[in-house]
Design a protein around this motif. Structure first.
Motif, PDB file in Angstrom:
ATOM      1  N   TRP A 164       0.839  -1.205   0.000  1.00 11.98           N
ATOM      2  CA  TRP A 164       0.000   0.000   0.000  1.00 11.98           C
ATOM      3  C   TRP A 164       0.870   1.249   0.000  1.00 11.98           C
ATOM      4  N   LEU A 180      -2.798   9.113   3.881  1.00 14.84           N
ATOM      5  CA  LEU A 180      -4.069   8.447   3.596  1.00 14.84           C
ATOM      6  C   LEU A 180      -3.771   7.238   2.728  1.00 14.84           C
ATOM      7  N   LEU A 181      -4.581   6.235   2.822  1.00 17.49           N
ATOM      8  CA  LEU A 181      -4.439   5.108   1.903  1.00 17.49           C
ATOM      9  C   LEU A 181      -4.614   5.638   0.487  1.00 17.49           C
ATOM     10  N   ALA A 182      -3.633   5.379  -0.361  1.00 20.09           N
ATOM     11  CA  ALA A 182      -3.740   5.918  -1.720  1.00 20.09           C
ATOM     12  C   ALA A 182      -3.710   4.786  -2.727  1.00 20.09           C
ATOM     13  N   ARG A 216      -2.155   1.016  -4.432  1.00 22.19           N
ATOM     14  CA  ARG A 216      -1.911  -0.345  -3.996  1.00 22.19           C
ATOM     15  C   ARG A 216      -1.250  -1.097  -5.134  1.00 22.19           C
ATOM     16  N   LEU A 233      -5.016   5.263  -6.807  1.00 24.81           N
ATOM     17  CA  LEU A 233      -6.343   5.686  -6.391  1.00 24.81           C
ATOM     18  C   LEU A 233      -6.907   6.642  -7.424  1.00 24.81           C
TER      19      LEU A 233
END
Lengths: 570, 215
Positions: free
Chosen positions: B154, B163-165, B167, B188
Motif C-alpha cells: 500500500w 491516507l491510503l492511496a 496499492r 487511487l
C-alpha cells in the motif's frame, strides 16, 4: 383513475371454432362429426380447433395429434388452411361493416369495433347486438349459432365478455353478453390472471398469491410499475378495466407509411404477398429505429380501376415482421376472394373449396382488376421497449431471467437475504450502502444528493472503499507498544503510537501495525442523548505474515476505549 | 453460432490484459482465491457483466460484501444482485438457481463442497453460457482459469499521517497449466476501472520453456 383513462366502449364479435366452421364449409359431409383442425408446430401436429363433438370426447386445443386420436372417437383430422379462414372471415367483416365502418380484425374469427356510434344509431347496446346477430345469421345460416358478441368498456373486457356470452344465450340460441358501462372492473375481477394472455407473467402473479384479476387490480399502480415494469403496468391496466391501447391516433406522419407500387400491376396473390413481406419488414425496421413497435396497422390497397380497399388489423403487443406479413397476406386473400370470379355468391359458395395453392394461382381478372398499390399505415404505435436488444443480447429478457432466478432464491433463503445494494449518504463504508430486498423500491434511506447538491458527511472515510465490510464490526484489539489499549480523547488526540492490531477476522489473527492514519471522529446523533455515539476511525496497515512482506489495510473504529474491525481493504 | 468475441465478457484495464481473450469466457468457471485481495479482483469481473447490460450476482456465506468498493469499480449496482448468508448445505442449489438467471455469478465457496455438486455447477455454467466465479474457498472441480491474489503493498500511509492511496497487488493467473505472475498497479482514482489500468511489471512463466533451457 385519470379522466383520460376511460376505456373505449367496445364490442367484440367472436365466432367460436372458426377454423372448424371453415373446414366443415369446405367438406360439408363432416357436419356434426368429430372434427379437429391440426396445425404444424415444429415436428409435430397439434390441435388448433375442434368441433363440439370432438370437444365432448375430451379433445383440447394444443393436444398432439396422437393424443387426440387416443381419445377414442373416429376423428376427422383436417390440416389448417389459414388462407381460407381469412378469406371467409373477410365476408364476415364486410357484413359487419354494414353496421359500423370502424372495424378492427384481431385474428380470423375475431373482430372488434367501438360501439358508441352504432349503439346510438341502433338504439342501445342490446339493439346493436341484435343487429350483429341478424346480419351474421343472414350470412352464415346455421353456423351463426357459433357467433358470440360481448360488449364492455375496453377491448380486453369485451373479449372476455364475448367468451362468457355462450352461457348467456337467449332462447333463440343467440349468445351475447353486455357488461354495463363502468362495470368492467367488477366483471373482470373474478377471472384468473391467466386471462391476461401472458403465461409467464400469470405464473409469477400466482406464485405471489395474486390469483384473480381482481387481486392484481387492487395493487397500487406505482407499486406495479416498481415491481413489474411497464409490461406489468399494461397488464395491470387491463385487469383494472382500463384500456392501455391508446385511442384513435391522429394520422401518423407520412414518412412512417410504407407503400409499394406494383408495376406492372400485381395479378397474383403470391406476387402481392411477396411485396407485402418486404413492406412489413421495412415498416417495422423504420419504427424500431425510432424505438417504436406497432400494435395496429391499416392495410390499404388500390386496384387498377381506382378502387380503394382498407382494413385494420390489431395485435396484442407489438407486431413482429412475420406476424404483420401474415396478416397482410390474410387480408390480400380475403380481398381477392371477394373480388374474384365468384364474387357476390354467398350461399352455396364454391370458393371455400379452393385450397391455398389454387388461390395463389388465381388471377385477378375480376372486374376490379389487379393491385397497383399496397400501403401499410401504422395506426397505433407503442414504445418498442422489449425489442431493443443491447450488446451481447442484454435486454429486458435478461432482467426477466434475473428476476425469476432471484424469486426462486428468495423462496429458498427468505425475502431479506436476496437483493441489490444502493449507495446512500453516510460516513463509514457500512453506512454508505443500503441493502434493498429484491422486489422493494431501490431507494436509499439517506439520499446522496439533497436538492441537487451532494450531501456532506463530516468525517466520511475517503476513497478507496474497502472490499469487505463487517456489519456489525468484529471485536479487535488495538494496542500501543506497551500493550495498553489505544485511547482517543475528546479532542481527537491519540495517546500513543499504534503498535499491534489483533482480530480474528484478519489473516493470521492480525499483526504489527506498519502504518496508520486518522482518526476520523464521528459524533453520531449528537442531538439525541440516548442514541448518541462517539467513535474514532483509523485506517490501519498491518504487516502480513509470509515471505512477500505484504500488508493488509483495514478500518478500525475505537469507541469507548474498545476497538472493532469495521472493514478490510480486501 | 456466435463469434469468439461474443463469448468473452471483456474486463477493463490491465487486469483484463492478464486474462485469456481479455476477459471472462462465457460458459466457463473461474477460481478466484487469495487470503486478502480477491475482492479487488472480483469487482472488475462483475463490472464486465454489468457494463454490457447483463446481470451479475454475488453469493456470500456471510454479509460482508463491500458494495461501495464495487460501485467504485464501475459495477452497476442495480444489476448486481447480492445473496447473503447462504447456508453451506443449500449452497449448490442456490448457486445453480443463480446460474439460470445471471451471466456472471460470483459465489464464495464454503468448506467441503462435494465434487459431484461442483461438477454439476460447471456443467450448468457451460449449458447456460454463464460464468461461475468460485470465490475464496477451495474448488474441487476443474476451472478454466485460476486466479490467486497475492500480497498487497500500500502507498500513502505512514505512521499517523497520510491516507491510503495506491496499492500494488500481486496476481497469479493460471491458464491451461501456464501461470503468469503480475503486479497490478492500482493508483487511487475516481473509479476502479482506471485503477486497474496499470502496467504489468513482471510476467514470469512458471513452467520452464525450451528457450530458457537453451539459455
Amino acid at each position: 383513475m385519470r379522466a383520460d383513462e376511460r376505456a373505449l366502449r367496445t364490442a367484440c364479435v367472436r365466432i367460436a371454432d372458426w377454423p372448424v366452421l371453415c373446414a366443415v364449409h369446405a367438406h360439408p359431409e363432416l357436419r356434426d362429426r368429430p372434427v379437429v383442425v391440426l396445425e404444424r408446430s415444429g415436428p409435430r401436429e397439434i390441435v388448433r380447433a375442434m368441433s363440439a363433438a370432438a370437444r365432448a370426447s375430451g379433445i383440447r386445443v394444443g393436444m398432439r395429434r396422437r393424443e387426440a386420436e387416443a381419445c377414442g372417437v373416429a376423428l376427422h383430422a383436417i390440416d389448417v388452411d389459414l388462407a381460407s379462414e381469412a378469406r371467409r372471415f373477410e365476408e364476415v367483416a364486410r357484413s359487419i361493416e354494414s353496421l359500423t365502418p370502424r372495424l378492427e380484425l384481431d385474428v380470423p374469427g375475431r373482430l372488434s369495433f367501438p360501439t358508441r356510434g352504432p349503439a346510438r344509431y341502433f338504439g342501445g347496446d342490446a339493439a346493436l347486438v341484435g343487429r350483429v346477430h341478424d346480419t351474421l345469421t343472414a350470412l352464415l345460416g346455421a353456423d351463426a349459432a357459433a357467433v358470440r358478441v360481448g360488449i364492455a368498456d375496453g377491448r380486453f373486457a369485451a373479449r372476455l365478455a364475448a367468451r362468457e356470452a355462450r352461457s348467456h344465450a337467449d332462447p333463440d340460441g343467440r349468445a351475447s353478453f353486455v357488461v354495463a358501462p363502468g362495470e368492467s372492473a367488477a366483471f373482470l375481477a373474478p377471472f384468473p390472471v391467466a386471462a391476461l394472455g401472458d403465461p409467464g407473467f400469470a405464473e409469477l402473479l400466482e406464485r405471489l398469491g395474486l390469483v384473480t384479476l381482481g387481486d392484481f387490480a387492487n395493487l397500487a399502480p406505482p407499486d406495479v410499475l416498481a415491481r413489474f415494469g411497464h409490461d406489468g403496468v399494461r397488464c395491470h391496466d387491463l385487469a383494472r378495466g382500463v384500456d392501455a391501447t391508446p385511442l384513435d391516433l391522429s394520422t401518423p406522419p407520412p414518412d412512417l407509411v410504407e407503400s409499394f407500387e406494383f408495376d406492372p400491376p400485381a395479378k397474383r396473390v403470391d406476387t402481392a404477398a411477396f411485396a407485402a413481406k418486404a413492406l412489413a419488414d421495412r415498416l417495422l425496421a423504420r419504427l424500431a429505429d425510432r424505438g417504436l413497435g406497432c400494435t395496429r396497422v391499416r392495410v390499404e390497397a388500390e386496384t387498377e380501376h381506382g378502387e380503394q380497399l382498407a382494413r385494420v388489423w390489431r395485435h396484442e403487443g407489438a407486431l413482429t415482421p412475420a406476424a404483420l406479413a401474415e396478416r397482410v397476406r390474410w387480408q390480400l386473400d380475403g380481398w381477392l376472394a371477394a373480388v374474384g370470379p365468384a364474387a357476390g355468391v354467398v350461399e352455396g359458395d364454391v370458393r371455400g373449396q379452393q385450397d391455398l395453392a389454387a388461390l395463389a394461382d388465381l388471377e385477378l381478372d375480376s372486374p376490379t382488376g389487379a393491385l397497383v398499390l399496397l400501403r401499410l399505415v401504422p395506426e397505433a404505435v407503442v414504445p418498442g421497449r422489449g425489442r431493443q436488444l443491447g450488446f451481447w443480447g442484454g435486454d429486458a429478457a435478461a432482467t426477466d431471467r434475473a428476476d425469476r432466478a432471484l424469486g426462486r432464491v428468495q423462496g429458498m433463503l427468505g425475502f431479506d437475504q436476496v437483493g441489490t445494494c444502493v449507495v446512500q449518504g453516510g460516513r463509514t463504508p457500512a453506512e454508505q450502502i443500503a441493502f434493498i430486498p429484491w422486489g422493494e423500491p431501490r431507494e436509499p434511506r439517506r439520499p446522496v444528493q439533497v436538492g441537487g447538491e451532494i450531501a456532506v458527511w463530516p468525517g466520511r472515510i475517503p476513497a478507496p472503499a474497502p472490499g469487505r465490510v463487517f456489519d456489525p464490526p468484529v471485536r479487535a484489539e488495538l494496542v500501543a507498544a506497551d500493550g495498553s489499549a489505544i485511547r482517543v480523547n475528546g479532542r481527537g488526540e491519540v495517546g500513543d503510537d499504534l503498535a499491534v492490531l489483533r482480530c480474528a477476522a484478519l489473516p493470521d489473527g492480525g499483526g504489527r501495525v506498519v502504518g496508520w492514519a486518522g482518526p476520523w471522529l464521528h459524533d453520531v446523533r449528537w442531538w439525541d442523548r440516548q442514541a448518541r455515539r462517539r467513535r474514532a476511525v483509523f485506517q490501519v496497515l498491518v504487516a502480513a505474515a509470509g515471505p512477500e512482506r505484504g500488508a493488509v489495510a483495514c478500518l478500525v473504529a475505537v469507541e469507548r476505549g474498545r476497538a472493532a474491525l469495521d472493514a478490510v481493504y480486501d | 453460432m456466435s463469434f469468439a468475441h461474443e463469448q468473452v465478457l471483456p474486463v477493463a484495464g490491465g487486469f483484463g490484459s492478464l486474462l485469456p481473450g481479455g476477459g471472462l469466457r462465457r460458459g466457463s468457471v473461474v477460481h478466484l482465491g487469495g487470503a486478502v485481495g480477491s475482492a479487488a479482483l472480483v469487482a472488475p469481473l462483475l463490472a464486465a457483466a454489468t457494463a454490457v447490460g447483463e446481470w451479475a450476482a454475488v453469493a456470500l456465506l456471510d454479509d460482508t460484501f463491500g458494495a461501495l468498493a464495487a460501485a467504485e469499480a464501475d459495477v452497476a449496482l442495480e444489476r448486481c444482485a447480492v445473496v447473503r448468508r447462504v447456508p453451506a448445505e443449500r449452497w449448490a442449489t442456490v448457486v445453480g438457481a443463480l446460474l439460470e438467471g445471471f451471466t456472471v455469478v460470483s459465489a464464495v465457496v464454503p468448506p467441503h463442497v462435494r465434487l459431484g455438486d461442483a461438477r454439476r455447477l460447471v456443467a450448468r455454467a457451460r449449458e447456460r453460457r454463464a460464468v461461475l466465479i468460485a470465490w475464496r474457498g477451495a474448488w474441487p472441480a476443474e476451472a478454466a482459469l485460476r486466479i490467486e491474489a497475492g500480497a498487497s503493498r500500500w502507498h500513502g500511509l505512514e505512521r499517523g499521517d497520510g491516507l491510503l492511496a495506491g496499492r500494488e497487488l500481486t496476481v497469479v493467473v493460471e491458464n491451461k497449466g501456464v501461470s503468469r505472475t503480475a503486479r497490478l498497479e492500482m493508483p487511487l482514482g475516481t473509479s476502479l476501472g482506471s485503477i486497474v489500468v496499470a502496467p504489468v511489471e513482471a510476467i514470469t512463466t512458471a513452467p520452464v520453456t525450451p528457450a530458457a533451457l537453451a539459455g
